[in-house]
Design an enzyme around this catalytic site. Sequence first.
Site, PDB file in Angstrom:
ATOM      1  N   GLN A 250      45.276 -30.076  31.761  1.00 13.61           N
ATOM      2  CA  GLN A 250      46.539 -30.655  32.234  1.00 13.61           C
ATOM      3  C   GLN A 250      46.527 -30.962  33.726  1.00 13.61           C
ATOM      4  O   GLN A 250      47.344 -31.753  34.195  1.00 13.61           O
ATOM      5  CB  GLN A 250      47.706 -29.704  31.924  1.00 13.61           C
ATOM      6  CG  GLN A 250      47.969 -29.545  30.438  1.00 13.61           C
ATOM      7  CD  GLN A 250      49.060 -28.523  30.195  1.00 13.61           C
ATOM      8  OE1 GLN A 250      48.784 -27.337  30.097  1.00 13.61           O
ATOM      9  NE2 GLN A 250      50.289 -28.967  30.118  1.00 13.61           N
TER      10      GLN A 250
ATOM     11  N   HIS B 176      44.999 -28.047  24.023  1.00  9.12           N
ATOM     12  CA  HIS B 176      44.790 -28.866  25.233  1.00  9.12           C
ATOM     13  C   HIS B 176      43.308 -28.984  25.568  1.00  9.12           C
ATOM     14  O   HIS B 176      42.829 -30.059  25.933  1.00  9.12           O
ATOM     15  CB  HIS B 176      45.503 -28.241  26.436  1.00  9.12           C
ATOM     16  CG  HIS B 176      46.958 -28.579  26.548  1.00  9.12           C
ATOM     17  ND1 HIS B 176      47.409 -29.883  26.650  1.00  9.12           N
ATOM     18  CD2 HIS B 176      48.059 -27.802  26.605  1.00  9.12           C
ATOM     19  CE1 HIS B 176      48.737 -29.870  26.756  1.00  9.12           C
ATOM     20  NE2 HIS B 176      49.164 -28.615  26.718  1.00  9.12           N
TER      21      HIS B 176
HETATM   22 CO    CO Z   1      51.109 -27.993  26.886  1.00  9.70          CO
END
Ligand code: CO
Length: 168
Positions: free
Chosen positions: A51, A138
Site C-alpha cells: 500500500q 495485499h
Molecule cells: Co487494506
Amino acid sequence: MAILNILEFPDSRLRTIAKPVAQVDDSIRQLIDDMFETMYEAPGIGLAATQVNVHKRVVVMDLSEDRSEPLVFINPEFVPLTDQIDQYQEGCLSVPGFYENVDRPQKVKINALDRDGQPFEMIAEGLLAVCIQHECDHLNGKLFVDYLSSLKRDRIKKKLEKLHRQQA
Ligand code: CO
Ligand code: QAP
C-alpha cells in the site's frame, strides 16, 4: 520516521505481488517504523507494504483501542483452522470511504517472522483473523473490493477516480 504516501484503488501498483524478505535488517526495521507512523496517522488498524508502494512481504497492525499493541508480520502465511466462514464489514486505507461485507475463514494459524527475524506462530480469530487475511491479500495484489460484485466494484472505482481527478 516518515509518513509514506498510500496508494489508492484503482492504482495498478496495488496489483504487484510482493517479494519475500530475505534478511530482516535495519532497512526493513526502518520501513516497519515508517509504516506504523503512516498507519497511526491515517488512522488505520492494518497496513501492508504494498500500500505504500514497497513490494516486500511486510505487514503492520494494531487493533488496540489506545494504539499500544503494535504487531509486525514479515513473510506472513496463514492456513484456515476451521470451515466456518464469518462475514465482516471491511474497509481499507487504499479504498477510503467504502466499507463492505466480506466472507473469510473465522480462525487461522499464522506463521511469520518478527522484527528481529525470529519465526513465530499465532492463532487468530475475530478481527485479528480478518485483518491478517486482508493484509496477506495485499501482498498478493488483491483488494477486498475483488470479493464484491463487479457492479459494486465499478461503482467504487468510478467514485474514487472522480475524487482523484478533483484532487489533481
Ligand atoms: Co487494506
Ligand atoms: C484492514 O483497514 C481491515 O475507508 C485495515 O476512510 C479493515 O485500517 C481489516 C480506513 C477492516 C479488517 C476490517 C479506512 C481509514 C482504515 C477508510 C484500515 C478511511 C479511513 C482502514
